[in-house]
Every structure is written in structure tokens, then in C-alpha cells.
Design a protein around this motif. Structure first.
Motif, PDB file in Angstrom:
ATOM      1  N   PHE A   1       1.017  -1.162   0.083  1.00  0.00           N
ATOM      2  CA  PHE A   1       0.044   0.004  -0.068  1.00  0.00           C
ATOM      3  C   PHE A   1       0.783   1.127  -0.003  1.00  0.00           C
ATOM      4  CE2 PHE A   1      -2.608  -3.331   1.678  1.00  0.00           C
ATOM      5  CZ  PHE A   1      -3.945  -3.096   1.130  1.00  0.00           C
ATOM      6  N   ARG A   2       0.305   2.203  -0.927  1.00  0.00           N
ATOM      7  CA  ARG A   2       1.168   3.686  -0.956  1.00  0.00           C
ATOM      8  C   ARG A   2       0.942   4.425   0.230  1.00  0.00           C
ATOM      9  NH1 ARG A   2       5.403   1.524  -3.400  1.00  0.00           N
ATOM     10  NH2 ARG A   2       4.948   0.651  -5.364  1.00  0.00           N
ATOM     11  N   VAL A   3       1.635   4.797   1.062  1.00  0.00           N
ATOM     12  CA  VAL A   3       1.555   5.713   2.076  1.00  0.00           C
ATOM     13  C   VAL A   3       2.749   6.678   2.142  1.00  0.00           C
ATOM     14  CG1 VAL A   3       0.254   4.092   3.426  1.00  0.00           C
ATOM     15  CG2 VAL A   3       2.650   3.810   3.959  1.00  0.00           C
ATOM     16  N   GLU A   4       2.576   7.644   2.940  1.00  0.00           N
ATOM     17  CA  GLU A   4       3.904   8.692   3.371  1.00  0.00           C
ATOM     18  C   GLU A   4       4.554   7.964   4.619  1.00  0.00           C
ATOM     19  OE1 GLU A   4       4.635  13.019   4.911  1.00  0.00           O
ATOM     20  OE2 GLU A   4       2.519  12.408   4.215  1.00  0.00           O
ATOM     21  N   VAL A   5       5.766   7.543   4.354  1.00  0.00           N
ATOM     22  CA  VAL A   5       6.453   6.810   5.231  1.00  0.00           C
ATOM     23  C   VAL A   5       7.225   7.813   6.124  1.00  0.00           C
ATOM     24  CG1 VAL A   5       8.554   5.406   5.681  1.00  0.00           C
ATOM     25  CG2 VAL A   5       7.049   4.875   3.682  1.00  0.00           C
ATOM     26  N   VAL A   6       7.172   7.614   7.378  1.00  0.00           N
ATOM     27  CA  VAL A   6       7.726   8.582   8.650  1.00  0.00           C
ATOM     28  C   VAL A   6       8.743   7.691   9.190  1.00  0.00           C
ATOM     29  CG1 VAL A   6       7.102   9.656  10.792  1.00  0.00           C
ATOM     30  CG2 VAL A   6       5.589   9.865   8.642  1.00  0.00           C
ATOM     31  N   ASP A   7       8.385   6.330   9.594  1.00  0.00           N
ATOM     32  CA  ASP A   7       9.389   5.565  10.359  1.00  0.00           C
ATOM     33  C   ASP A   7       8.846   3.997  10.070  1.00  0.00           C
ATOM     34  OD1 ASP A   7      10.723   4.133  12.392  1.00  0.00           O
ATOM     35  OD2 ASP A   7       9.470   4.739  14.254  1.00  0.00           O
ATOM     36  N   THR A   8      10.086   3.279   9.605  1.00  0.00           N
ATOM     37  CA  THR A   8       9.764   1.688   9.407  1.00  0.00           C
ATOM     38  C   THR A   8      10.237   0.861  10.312  1.00  0.00           C
ATOM     39  OG1 THR A   8      12.048   1.512   8.432  1.00  0.00           O
ATOM     40  CG2 THR A   8      10.340   2.312   7.027  1.00  0.00           C
ATOM     41  N   LEU A   9      10.475   1.547  11.665  1.00  0.00           N
ATOM     42  CA  LEU A   9      11.012   0.681  12.748  1.00  0.00           C
ATOM     43  C   LEU A   9       9.812  -0.122  13.048  1.00  0.00           C
ATOM     44  CD1 LEU A   9      12.904  -0.221  14.936  1.00  0.00           C
ATOM     45  CD2 LEU A   9      12.136   1.811  16.178  1.00  0.00           C
ATOM     46  N   GLY A  10       9.766  -1.315  13.246  1.00  0.00           N
ATOM     47  CA  GLY A  10       8.907  -2.495  13.479  1.00  0.00           C
ATOM     48  C   GLY A  10       7.757  -2.724  12.293  1.00  0.00           C
ATOM     49  N   ALA A  11       8.086  -2.132  11.270  1.00  0.00           N
ATOM     50  CA  ALA A  11       7.065  -2.463  10.185  1.00  0.00           C
ATOM     51  C   ALA A  11       6.770  -3.908   9.913  1.00  0.00           C
ATOM     52  CB  ALA A  11       7.189  -1.670   9.030  1.00  0.00           C
TER      53      ALA A  11
END
Length: 294
Positions: free
Chosen positions: A228-238
Motif C-alpha cells: 500500500f502506498r503511504v507517506e513513510v515516517v518510520d519503518t521501525l517495527g513494520a
């Protein structure tokens, strides 16, 4: 409510946001910071609980203040921590995490010290509809996967390096990161790596590849489900959220493609919020993004 047993790491994350990741031996100043529970298995267990499942976490902690903090954070999210093993004089795990302006992260982890190596306590886990393990403690993960076999339920491995072949043999589902797949197969080519492992082990295998979505094995070759296309702020834990959501969906009776799409939605929503586990979505948010993208 679907029960999932999760076995693996639980830590405290000290998370700091900055414009770019550190590259020199000097002082840096964070733009913002959070102290939040973390760890591959613990994050997945919290995701399961927030998404409406019942998560039991099996983890090893020390009998120390950090262990108290880890447990309190898990319990706040409704995770069953009765299977957490605490060792007197042991030291619990923690991580220093840096997140840059693009949402990418750099992690330095202390795995803990003096924690139990026994596995007998894992057999006390309540019967569950799925079992999810990380790769940080092979003996414990293997014991949990044996329970999955005994219960005839999905046994899912979060495939990060280092990954012992015994876990791949015991799992019904292998869900690799791209780095994890490369560490096992020696190739960065997703299709070739998946096909190699499918021939070797015969179980269901996928690779989560961030914004490129998920690639997985089928009897007719390699299939793909986009992210899904989203505005990424923080990938930690994704990735941890993805695995928790995937395990829960399988426990609820979904087929693998539907479980992947559900997990993709949960992981995408997590990336929109700074602070690692703090961005884990609830069921309503996931259902909304799924409906908006039908």
C-alpha cells in the motif's frame, strides 16, 4: 478471538529521529525521541493484540528494571505475558535506534545477558491457532514450532539472519525479509531464491520487500501482492507488525493471499507514525485502508 503464540525477543527501544543517520564518531542531536517497547516477537504480539487477536508471548527477560518496563508495556497492549521467563541476575535486552528523515532506521541491539537457555517452560504455552517465532533463539523457536506441529496449526518463522536450517524444516510458513532470503540462498534475486527454497523445503515461502510488496510461492510459480502506498515516517517495527498481522490472519482461517494483503495494510499504516511500536494500527484502521483500496 483467535489465539496466537509468539516466541522470541522482547526489548526496550530508545528511538531517536534525525535528518540523516550517524556516519562519524562525534556528537549528534535528535529532533525528537521516544522510549518504547520493541523486539521482533514482542512487536508482533502487540500487533496481534491491537488487531483484535489474543497473543501469548514467550520471551526471556532479566529480573531487572528494564524487564519491568518491557512487561508493563506489553501488558498495557493486552498481551498475555504469563509465559515470559525472567532470570534472576539476568540482564534484559535493549536497543538504540536512529530514524532518518526518509523513515529508514539504524539499530544497535544488546541481546541481553545471563538469560535462560532451558526450553521446558515453553511446553506450558496455551493451545493456540497459530505459532509465530523469530530467529534470535533457535532452541526456543524450535520448541515452539514443535507445539505448532502437535496442535496441527500454522508454524510461521520470521526469516531474519541468522536462520538455522532446523527452523526452516519445522515451519509450515517461512516469511523472509529480502536480507534474510539472501543470507540463506546467497542470491539477491527474489524469484530464484524463493524457487530454490521451495524445492528444498516444500513449505509456503514469501519475501517481504518493503515498498515493493510481497512475493510468495504457489504451485504455479511466484506470485506478487503490492504494498500500500503511504507517506513513510518510520519503518521501525513494520516487518514485525507484518508478521503479527499475517499470523493472526492465518489463525482466523484466511488463505495466504488474503493474509498477506491484511499484513501489508497493517505494516503500511505502522510506517506512517514515528516511534516504532507506537505506530501499530488497530483493526478499524486496517479495515478502512483495505476497503479504500478494494
Amino acid at each position: 478471538m483467535s489465539d496466537v503464540l509468539v516466541l522470541g525477543m522482547a526489548v526496550v527501544d530508545f528511538v531517536m529521529s534525525m535528518q540523516s543517520l550517524p556516519t562519524e564518531a562525534t556528537k549528534y542531536r535528535a529532533d525528537k525521541a521516544r522510549i518504547v517497547g520493541g523486539g521482533v516477537a514482542a512487536n508482533a504480539a502487540c500487533a496481534i493484540a491491537r488487531l483484535g487477536g489474543a497473543a501469548t508471548l514467550g520471551a526471556r527477560l532479566g529480573d531487572d528494571p528494564l524487564g519491568d518496563l518491557i512487561l508493563a508495556d506489553l501488558q498495557k497492549d493486552g498481551v498475555d505475558t504469563t509465559l515470559v521467563h525472567r532470570t534472576p541476575d539476568g540482564r534484559s535486552s535493549f536497543s538504540s535506534v536512529y530514524v532518518d528523515a526518509a523513515g529508514e532506521r539504524q539499530i544497535m541491539n544488546f541481546r541481553g545477558e545471563g538469560l535462560t537457555e532451558t526450553t521446558g517452560w515453553i511446553s506450558e504455552a496455551p493451545r493456540s491457532r497459530a505459532v509465530l517465532v523469530d530467529t534470535r533463539w533457535t532452541e526456543g523457536a524450535a520448541a515452539a514450532l514443535d507445539l505448532a506441529r502437535d496442535w496441527d496449526v500454522p508454524g510461521i518463522v520470521d526469516g531474519e539472519a541468522p536462520l538455522d536450517p532446523v527452523l526452516m524444516e519445522k515451519a509450515t510458513h517461512l516469511a523472509f525479509s529480502r536480507q534474510g532470503l539472501r543470507s540463506v540462498t546467497g542470491t539477491g534475486a527474489i524469484d530464484a531464491g524463493l524457487e530454490m527454497l521451495a524445492r528444498r523445503y516444500g513449505n509456503w515461502i514469501c519475501v517481504t520487500d518493503g515498498a515493493n510488496g510481497v512475493f510468495y510461492t504457489t504451485p504455479n510459480g511466484i506470485a506478487h501482492i503490492p504494498a500500500f502506498r503511504v507517506e513513510v515516517v518510520d519503518t521501525l517495527g513494520a516487518g514485525d507488525v507484518w508478521h503479527g498481522a499475517f499470523a493472526l490472519s492465518l489463525a482466523e482461517g484466511a488463505g495466504e493471499p488474503d493474509a498477506v494483503r491484511f499484513a501489508n495494510a497493517a505494516a503500511a499504516l505502522k510506517c506512517m507514525t514515528f516511534g516504532g511500536r507506537a505506530g501499530t494500527p488497530d483493526r478499524s484502521a486496517v479495515q478502512t485502508i483495505l476497503k479504500e483500496n478494494e
